[in-house]
Write a protein that holds these residues in place. Structure first.
Motif, short mmCIF file in Angstrom:
data_model
loop_
_atom_site.label_atom_id
_atom_site.label_comp_id
_atom_site.label_asym_id
_atom_site.label_seq_id
_atom_site.Cartn_x
_atom_site.Cartn_y
_atom_site.Cartn_z
N PRO A 268 0.80 -1.24 0.00
CA PRO A 268 0.00 0.00 0.00
C PRO A 268 0.82 1.28 0.00
CG PRO A 268 0.03 -0.95 2.18
CD PRO A 268 0.74 -1.93 1.30
N HIS A 269 2.17 1.17 0.06
CA HIS A 269 3.00 2.38 0.05
C HIS A 269 2.61 3.30 1.21
CE1 HIS A 269 6.04 4.47 -2.34
NE2 HIS A 269 5.92 3.53 -3.25
N HIS A 270 2.43 2.71 2.37
CA HIS A 270 1.84 3.45 3.48
C HIS A 270 2.39 2.88 4.79
CE1 HIS A 270 -1.95 6.04 4.09
NE2 HIS A 270 -1.17 6.17 5.13
N GLY A 271 3.54 3.39 5.24
CA GLY A 271 4.18 2.86 6.43
C GLY A 271 3.61 3.44 7.71
N PRO A 272 4.00 2.86 8.86
CA PRO A 272 3.43 3.25 10.15
C PRO A 272 4.17 4.40 10.80
CG PRO A 272 4.90 1.40 10.45
CD PRO A 272 4.92 1.71 8.97
N ALA A 273 3.62 4.88 11.91
CA ALA A 273 4.27 5.86 12.79
C ALA A 273 4.46 5.23 14.16
CB ALA A 273 3.42 7.13 12.89
N LEU A 274 5.50 5.63 14.86
CA LEU A 274 5.85 5.02 16.14
C LEU A 274 6.35 6.08 17.11
CD1 LEU A 274 6.51 2.44 17.88
CD2 LEU A 274 8.77 2.45 16.76
N VAL A 276 7.37 6.30 21.58
CA VAL A 276 7.51 5.56 22.84
C VAL A 276 7.49 6.55 23.99
CG1 VAL A 276 8.87 3.89 24.13
CG2 VAL A 276 8.92 3.85 21.63
N THR A 277 6.62 6.32 24.96
CA THR A 277 6.51 7.20 26.12
C THR A 277 7.45 6.72 27.23
OG1 THR A 277 4.48 5.96 26.62
CG2 THR A 277 4.23 8.16 25.71
N ALA A 278 7.59 7.54 28.27
CA ALA A 278 8.56 7.26 29.34
C ALA A 278 8.29 5.96 30.06
CB ALA A 278 8.57 8.43 30.32
N ASP A 279 7.04 5.49 30.04
CA ASP A 279 6.70 4.22 30.68
C ASP A 279 7.03 3.01 29.81
OD1 ASP A 279 4.78 4.56 28.76
OD2 ASP A 279 3.07 4.53 30.13
N GLY A 280 7.60 3.26 28.64
CA GLY A 280 7.98 2.17 27.76
C GLY A 280 6.91 1.70 26.82
N VAL A 281 5.71 2.28 26.87
CA VAL A 281 4.62 1.86 25.99
C VAL A 281 4.92 2.30 24.57
CG1 VAL A 281 2.16 2.16 25.45
CG2 VAL A 281 2.91 1.84 27.82
N ARG A 282 4.70 1.38 23.63
CA ARG A 282 4.89 1.65 22.22
C ARG A 282 3.56 2.10 21.62
NH1 ARG A 282 9.14 -0.32 24.79
NH2 ARG A 282 10.30 -2.05 23.87
N HIS A 283 3.52 3.29 21.07
CA HIS A 283 2.32 3.85 20.48
C HIS A 283 2.47 3.82 18.96
CE1 HIS A 283 1.07 5.50 24.45
NE2 HIS A 283 2.38 5.55 24.62
N MET A 284 1.44 3.32 18.28
CA MET A 284 1.54 3.10 16.83
C MET A 284 0.32 3.69 16.14
SD MET A 284 2.68 -0.90 17.12
CE MET A 284 1.25 -1.21 18.20
N ALA A 285 0.55 4.30 14.98
CA ALA A 285 -0.54 4.78 14.11
C ALA A 285 -0.26 4.22 12.72
CB ALA A 285 -0.59 6.30 14.08
N TRP A 286 -1.30 3.71 12.06
CA TRP A 286 -1.07 2.96 10.84
C TRP A 286 -2.32 2.90 9.97
CZ3 TRP A 286 -4.10 -1.50 11.82
CH2 TRP A 286 -4.35 -1.76 13.18
N PHE A 287 -2.08 2.65 8.70
CA PHE A 287 -3.16 2.53 7.71
C PHE A 287 -3.48 1.05 7.50
CE2 PHE A 287 -4.36 1.63 3.33
CZ PHE A 287 -5.43 2.49 3.13
N SER A 288 -4.80 0.76 7.38
CA SER A 288 -5.21 -0.60 7.07
C SER A 288 -6.59 -0.56 6.43
CB SER A 288 -5.22 -1.48 8.33
OG SER A 288 -5.37 -2.85 7.97
N VAL A 289 -7.09 -1.73 6.10
CA VAL A 289 -8.43 -1.87 5.53
C VAL A 289 -9.17 -2.92 6.34
CG1 VAL A 289 -9.79 -2.52 3.51
CG2 VAL A 289 -7.68 -1.21 3.22
#
Length: 417
Positions: A268-274, A276-289
């Motif tokens: 899809p030519h559409h990569g994710p965003a990442l 990381v907060t101080a508590d170590g949690v990984r936050h992700m934003a991404w395209f899908s169907v």
């Protein structure tokens, strides 16, 4: 620094877009040296440790860079990073990039097309004197086959180690020679521990990944570098995977990061965003169907890689008539910032949401910028307690917009439990 008034700086950027060469690769099979069919807007920015803004893009067969000491009101004259011309990939997910190291160094990477379609080398240059001079570009990988080494991403950790990742197809060739099945490409990376003087031999992260989606990089709470990419799981499921990239030969562990179960035999030519907060949690934003409806989604993983709640559709399928794409995430000063492009009301807009409780609740979307013509993907930057949108458009040129004080609704929209 010799400064140019903002309106002239915008004109320089617009002129650069007009004369740039396009190498669209995946979608159009462009060859090295083909002239652009449309203006190229791909631009990346970074603040250095002194707070100076650096912006890089391509002018023809040169990567150029300019700086600003007044938050984009004026810029220095663009300087060529590569004195000798060479073709440069400038499609949306594959562009020149600049990062600033905590020790004051500046690093630029890009992908160089070769003669055959979809092929390339990953290139690198550095400045150790505050952008005054730039080193002769080098190819960071030892493998020099005329194959895909493209879609580079670059980041630096708190210790100044440089990480460069890219999409690589050497293993596809091996599988084809052995008449074995192989989906997609592979993710490779290399590390420099000496400020870019040398790079370690490249290392494979995983086989069978999507071929043309950007790789997101972000350091975790302990300073280790994380990579997030669109993977090809069994059955052509194009979800995302996450790994920590060691600087040595420590074994790699890959974790599945998203679970949308999107089955598609295409990139899809559409990569994710990442982020990381101080508590170590990984936050992700991404395209899908999902259920034949495209959209943008947000989800979280704990520091040990376990999902926190479910994925949340923050744009697209949940927004009637929206055409949403290319999110950017930033963790800064105890808050999370999320922006994305969305076509609505006959124009392209940048929408913003903010969370102050680690991604559990988010404000309602607020439109913070718009344009009537072509535009680049958005980027978020932080400096001195402020968060900025970095965005380039065909009509308005380059813009750096302080979004820290944008009026937002109370964060009462729950993303996930």
């Amino acid at each position: 620094m010799q400064s140019i008034p903002r309106f002239l700086a915008g004109a320089l950027l617009a002129f650069a877009a007009t004369v740039a060469l396009a190498h669209e690769g995946h979608d159009h099979g462009a060859m090295a040296g083909k002239a652009a069919a449309k203006p190229q807007l791909a631009t990346t920015a970074a603040f250095d440790k002194a707070g100076r803004l650096w912006v890089t893009w391509a002018e023809g067969q040169h990567v150029v860079i300019a700086s600003s000491d007044d938050l984009g009101k004026t810029f220095s004259r663009p300087q060529r990073v590569n004195p000798q011309p060479e073709p440069i990939y400038t499609d949306g997910e594959n562009r020149p990039k600049v990062i600033a190291s905590p020790d004051g160094a500046l690093y630029v990477s890009w992908s160089r097309p070769l003669d055959a379609p979809y092929t390339g080398f990953v290139r690198f240059s550095r400045s150790l004197d505050g952008g005054t001079t730039w080193s002769a570009p080098i190819t960071v990988h030892h493998d020099r086959q005329p194959i895909t080494h493209r879609f580079d991403s670059i980041a630096v950790d708190s210790a100044g180690h440089i990480f460069i990742t890219w999409i690589d197809k050497r293993d596809l060739l091996r599988a084809q020679a052995a008449k074995q099945p192989y989906d997609g490409a592979a993710v490779y990376y290399t590390v420099s521990t000496d400020r870019g003087a040398t790079f370690a031999p490249e290392r494979k992260v995983i086989d069978q990944t999507c071929e043309c989606c950007r790789i997101a990089l972000a350091p975790d709470a302990d300073g280790h570098m994380l990579a997030l990419w669109r993977n090809v799981f069994a059955g052509q499921i194009r979800d995302h995977a996450l790994a920590t990239l060691p600087i040595d030969n420590t074994p790699l562990t890959v974790t599945r990061a998203t679970f949308s179960e999107w089955r598609v035999d295409a990139c899809p030519h559409h990569g994710p965003a990442l982020a990381v907060t101080a508590d170590g949690v990984r936050h992700m934003a991404w395209f899908s169907v999902l259920q034949d409806k495209p959209g943008l989604f947000y989800s979280r993983l704990s520091a040990d890689g376990k999902p926190i709640g479910g994925a949340w559709s923050f744009a697209g399928s949940a927004q009637a008539g929206a055409q949403a794409s290319h999110p950017a995430l930033l963790a800064a000063d105890g808050a999370l910032w999320l922006v994305w492009k969305q076509f609505a009301e006959d124009r392209m807009q940048i929408l913003l949401r903010k969370s102050t409780d680690g991604g559990t609740h988010w404000t309602a979307p607020a439109s913070i910028a718009n344009t009537d013509g072509g535009s680049d993907h958005p980027q978020l930057l932080a400096r001195d307690g402020h968060v900025y949108l970095s965005w380039r458009t065909q009509a308005e040129g380059y813009r750096l917009i302080d979004v820290s004080n944008v009026a937002l609704s109370n964060p009462s929209l729950e993303a996930s439990k």
